[in-house]
Design a protein around this motif. Structure first.
Motif, PDB file in Angstrom:
ATOM      1  N   SER A   1      -1.398  -5.704  14.394  1.00 33.21           N
ATOM      2  CA  SER A   1      -2.391  -4.742  13.916  1.00 33.21           C
ATOM      3  C   SER A   1      -2.156  -3.337  14.467  1.00 33.21           C
ATOM      4  O   SER A   1      -2.725  -2.363  13.968  1.00 33.21           O
ATOM      5  N   LYS A   2      -1.298  -3.225  15.485  1.00 35.42           N
ATOM      6  CA  LYS A   2      -1.040  -1.922  16.098  1.00 35.42           C
ATOM      7  C   LYS A   2       0.185  -1.219  15.509  1.00 35.42           C
ATOM      8  O   LYS A   2       0.616  -0.204  16.019  1.00 35.42           O
ATOM      9  N   TYR A   3       0.713  -1.766  14.446  1.00 33.18           N
ATOM     10  CA  TYR A   3       1.874  -1.159  13.804  1.00 33.18           C
ATOM     11  C   TYR A   3       1.455  -0.461  12.524  1.00 33.18           C
ATOM     12  O   TYR A   3       0.684  -0.998  11.729  1.00 33.18           O
ATOM     13  N   ASP A   4       1.966   0.753  12.332  1.00 31.86           N
ATOM     14  CA  ASP A   4       1.524   1.579  11.219  1.00 31.86           C
ATOM     15  C   ASP A   4       2.376   1.399   9.966  1.00 31.86           C
ATOM     16  O   ASP A   4       1.878   1.568   8.847  1.00 31.86           O
ATOM     17  N   TYR A   5       3.646   1.115  10.159  1.00 28.86           N
ATOM     18  CA  TYR A   5       4.562   1.034   9.028  1.00 28.86           C
ATOM     19  C   TYR A   5       5.366  -0.248   9.110  1.00 28.86           C
ATOM     20  O   TYR A   5       5.781  -0.662  10.200  1.00 28.86           O
ATOM     21  N   TRP A   6       5.621  -0.826   7.935  1.00 30.63           N
ATOM     22  CA  TRP A   6       6.315  -2.106   7.846  1.00 30.63           C
ATOM     23  C   TRP A   6       7.397  -2.070   6.777  1.00 30.63           C
ATOM     24  O   TRP A   6       7.250  -1.402   5.750  1.00 30.63           O
ATOM     25  N   GLY A   7       8.470  -2.795   7.038  1.00 32.30           N
ATOM     26  CA  GLY A   7       9.465  -3.015   6.013  1.00 32.30           C
ATOM     27  C   GLY A   7       9.069  -4.188   5.140  1.00 32.30           C
ATOM     28  O   GLY A   7       8.041  -4.838   5.371  1.00 32.30           O
ATOM     29  N   ARG A   8       9.896  -4.486   4.147  1.00 34.01           N
ATOM     30  CA  ARG A   8       9.599  -5.581   3.220  1.00 34.01           C
ATOM     31  C   ARG A   8      10.091  -6.933   3.723  1.00 34.01           C
ATOM     32  O   ARG A   8       9.726  -7.971   3.168  1.00 34.01           O
ATOM     33  N   GLY A   9      10.927  -6.909   4.722  1.00 35.09           N
ATOM     34  CA  GLY A   9      11.380  -8.151   5.321  1.00 35.09           C
ATOM     35  C   GLY A   9      12.741  -8.602   4.837  1.00 35.09           C
ATOM     36  O   GLY A   9      13.211  -8.216   3.766  1.00 35.09           O
ATOM     37  N   THR A  10      13.369  -9.447   5.636  1.00 38.70           N
ATOM     38  CA  THR A  10      14.635 -10.065   5.282  1.00 38.70           C
ATOM     39  C   THR A  10      14.579 -11.533   5.674  1.00 38.70           C
ATOM     40  O   THR A  10      14.099 -11.876   6.755  1.00 38.70           O
ATOM     41  N   GLN A  11      15.055 -12.390   4.775  1.00 36.34           N
ATOM     42  CA  GLN A  11      14.953 -13.830   4.989  1.00 36.34           C
ATOM     43  C   GLN A  11      16.064 -14.320   5.907  1.00 36.34           C
ATOM     44  O   GLN A  11      17.240 -14.015   5.707  1.00 36.34           O
ATOM     45  N   VAL A  12      15.677 -15.110   6.894  1.00 34.73           N
ATOM     46  CA  VAL A  12      16.626 -15.795   7.763  1.00 34.73           C
ATOM     47  C   VAL A  12      16.386 -17.292   7.609  1.00 34.73           C
ATOM     48  O   VAL A  12      15.259 -17.757   7.813  1.00 34.73           O
ATOM     49  N   THR A  13      17.425 -18.003   7.253  1.00 31.90           N
ATOM     50  CA  THR A  13      17.326 -19.451   7.091  1.00 31.90           C
ATOM     51  C   THR A  13      18.371 -20.112   7.968  1.00 31.90           C
ATOM     52  O   THR A  13      19.559 -19.805   7.860  1.00 31.90           O
ATOM     53  N   VAL A  14      17.924 -21.001   8.843  1.00 30.38           N
ATOM     54  CA  VAL A  14      18.813 -21.709   9.748  1.00 30.38           C
ATOM     55  C   VAL A  14      18.881 -23.162   9.308  1.00 30.38           C
ATOM     56  O   VAL A  14      17.864 -23.856   9.281  1.00 30.38           O
ATOM     57  N   SER A  15      20.073 -23.598   8.953  1.00 33.37           N
ATOM     58  CA  SER A  15      20.263 -24.970   8.480  1.00 33.37           C
ATOM     59  C   SER A  15      20.624 -25.871   9.667  1.00 33.37           C
ATOM     60  O   SER A  15      21.190 -25.411  10.657  1.00 33.37           O
ATOM     61  N   PRO A  16      20.317 -27.173   9.529  1.00 31.52           N
ATOM     62  CA  PRO A  16      20.599 -28.089  10.645  1.00 31.52           C
ATOM     63  C   PRO A  16      22.096 -28.285  10.862  1.00 31.52           C
ATOM     64  O   PRO A  16      22.887 -28.014   9.992  1.00 31.52           O
TER      65      PRO A  16
END
Length: 127
Positions: A112-127
């Motif tokens: 809640s203390k962050y003013d600006y955000w990116g859209r995100g990037t997916q990280v997937t770790v396979s077994p």
């Protein structure tokens, strides 16, 4: 206008590594604290790491401490998250965010203390 753009996500085997980047425009990463958060399917967004505005201090969640390293390149106006020894439970969308200047470690753990955000990037770790 501040924009944050994450990159570097992808599919990796458990034990592998990835480096996420967050390129900022509109405001210098050297002047404000920056953070990384993540959100796994069905779970709330959680704190991963933050770097203070001076760049001298970095903070990590217990889940990633010792495996992840956050850094920044002022010349490129970019922050990074080096992720090593990845585990399946690291699978999530990773978000970069920019906060205020003088916040303490405790405050920087709060999304809640962050003013600006990116859209995100997916990280997937396979077994």
């Amino acid at each position: 206008q501040v924009q944050l753009v994450e990159s570097g996500g992808g599919l990796v085997e458990a034990g592998g590594s990835l480096r996420l980047s967050c390129a900022a425009s509109g405001r210098a990463v050297s002047s404000f604290a920056m953070g990384w958060f993540r959100q796994a399917p069905g779970k709330e967004r959680e704190f991963v790491s933050a770097i203070g505005w001076t760049g001298l201090s970095t903070y990590y969640s217990e889940a990633v401490k010792g495996r992840f390293t956050m850094s920044r390149d002022n010349a490129k106006n970019t922050v990074y998250l080096q992720m090593n020894s990845l585990k399946r439970e690291d699978t999530a969308i990773y978000y970069c965010a920019q906060s205020g200047r003088y916040y303490t470690e405790q405050v920087l753990r709060l999304d809640s203390k962050y003013d600006y955000w990116g859209r995100g990037t997916q990280v997937t770790v396979s077994p």
